[in-house]
Design a protein around this motif. Structure first.
Motif, PDB file in Angstrom:
ATOM      1  N   ARG A  31       0.771  -0.823   0.028  1.00 53.46           N
ATOM      2  CA  ARG A  31       0.026  -0.335  -0.235  1.00 53.46           C
ATOM      3  C   ARG A  31       0.976   1.114   0.400  1.00 53.46           C
ATOM      4  O   ARG A  31       0.493   2.003  -1.250  1.00 53.46           O
ATOM      5  CB  ARG A  31      -0.976  -0.064   1.024  1.00 53.46           C
ATOM      6  N   SER A  42       1.974   2.080  -3.128  1.00 53.40           N
ATOM      7  CA  SER A  42       1.463   1.789  -4.498  1.00 53.40           C
ATOM      8  C   SER A  42       0.648   3.693  -4.020  1.00 53.40           C
ATOM      9  O   SER A  42       0.447   4.177  -4.996  1.00 53.40           O
ATOM     10  CB  SER A  42       0.518   1.084  -5.024  1.00 53.40           C
ATOM     11  N   LYS A  43       0.873   3.325  -2.561  1.00 57.77           N
ATOM     12  CA  LYS A  43      -0.180   5.123  -2.820  1.00 57.77           C
ATOM     13  C   LYS A  43       0.530   6.433  -2.059  1.00 57.77           C
ATOM     14  O   LYS A  43      -0.146   7.335  -2.396  1.00 57.77           O
ATOM     15  CB  LYS A  43      -1.258   4.221  -1.376  1.00 57.77           C
ATOM     16  N   CYS A  44       2.024   6.251  -1.624  1.00 54.80           N
ATOM     17  CA  CYS A  44       2.649   7.482  -1.370  1.00 54.80           C
ATOM     18  C   CYS A  44       2.591   7.867  -2.423  1.00 54.80           C
ATOM     19  O   CYS A  44       3.548   7.348  -3.503  1.00 54.80           O
ATOM     20  CB  CYS A  44       3.949   6.691  -0.193  1.00 54.80           C
ATOM     21  N   HIS A  45       2.235   9.745  -2.790  1.00 60.46           N
ATOM     22  CA  HIS A  45       2.738  10.010  -4.065  1.00 60.46           C
ATOM     23  C   HIS A  45       3.413  11.541  -2.680  1.00 60.46           C
ATOM     24  O   HIS A  45       3.323  12.511  -3.361  1.00 60.46           O
ATOM     25  CB  HIS A  45       1.943  10.189  -4.429  1.00 60.46           C
ATOM     26  N   LYS A  98      -3.894   9.914   9.338  1.00 65.56           N
ATOM     27  CA  LYS A  98      -4.169   8.816   8.768  1.00 65.56           C
ATOM     28  C   LYS A  98      -4.513   7.603  10.174  1.00 65.56           C
ATOM     29  O   LYS A  98      -5.409   7.705  10.989  1.00 65.56           O
ATOM     30  CB  LYS A  98      -3.489   7.827   8.011  1.00 65.56           C
ATOM     31  N   ASP A 142      -8.194   4.295   3.877  1.00 66.90           N
ATOM     32  CA  ASP A 142      -7.222   4.727   2.600  1.00 66.90           C
ATOM     33  C   ASP A 142      -7.129   5.987   2.363  1.00 66.90           C
ATOM     34  O   ASP A 142      -7.113   6.762   1.436  1.00 66.90           O
ATOM     35  CB  ASP A 142      -8.115   4.321   1.195  1.00 66.90           C
ATOM     36  N   LYS A 201      -3.671   8.547   2.231  1.00 64.30           N
ATOM     37  CA  LYS A 201      -2.461   8.283   1.462  1.00 64.30           C
ATOM     38  C   LYS A 201      -1.860   6.630   1.957  1.00 64.30           C
ATOM     39  O   LYS A 201      -2.711   6.179   0.938  1.00 64.30           O
ATOM     40  CB  LYS A 201      -1.518   9.324   3.151  1.00 64.30           C
ATOM     41  N   PHE A 202      -1.328   5.821   2.772  1.00 68.68           N
ATOM     42  CA  PHE A 202      -1.375   5.067   3.099  1.00 68.68           C
ATOM     43  C   PHE A 202      -1.639   4.299   4.039  1.00 68.68           C
ATOM     44  O   PHE A 202      -1.744   3.626   4.483  1.00 68.68           O
ATOM     45  CB  PHE A 202      -0.047   4.719   2.387  1.00 68.68           C
TER      46      PHE A 202
END
Length: 141
Positions: free
Chosen positions: A105, A108-111, A125, A138, A140-141
């Protein structure tokens, strides 16, 4: 047999054999002219080596030899310790699967552009999850 003969036969250093004696895995060896002499210790060391290979700690190995009433059959000892170890390994495997899922996760999700932005998202979070008792948000991560 001398300690060096035993060490060669089982593939250990003499110091390991002395250590196993000191911590109670092996009985104290008899001495002849000041030298340790071993007999059935070779068989006990074979059990120690096998137990180590399959992941038992020295404390667990000591329990295998010393933690049962005298006369308890080897199969009963192994069965009990093996059941405990399998339960422990199942717990570790579940933890590994959860860590893998989190890493996937995160990947794939951290930008985030910086680690500070990333840290802020993690704290937000965590705070959101504490308030709602969520298991998975869900954000960010």
């Amino acid at each position: 047999m001398t300690i060096s003969e035993v060490a060669r036969k089982v593939g250990l250093n003499s110091s390991a054999i002395r250590y196993y004696e000191r911590i109670g895995i092996l009985p104290s060896a008899s001495r002849i002219s000041g030298q340790r002499r071993y007999d059935a210790t070779v068989f006990r060391l074979a059990v120690v080596r096998r137990a180590q290979r399959v992941g038992f700690s020295l404390d667990e190995i000591r329990h295998l030899f010393c933690g049962y009433q005298e006369g308890t059959r080897a199969e009963a000892r192994w069965r009990e310790l093996t059941d405990r170890k399998l339960t422990e390994l199942a717990t570790i495997a579940a933890q590994i699967r959860a860590m893998q899922a989190l890493l996937k996760r995160m990947k794939s999700k951290c930008h985030c552009s910086t680690l500070d932005v990333c840290g802020k998202a993690i704290l937000e979070k965590d705070a959101l999850c504490e308030k709602s008792s969520c298991l998975e948000v869900d954000f960010k991560f």
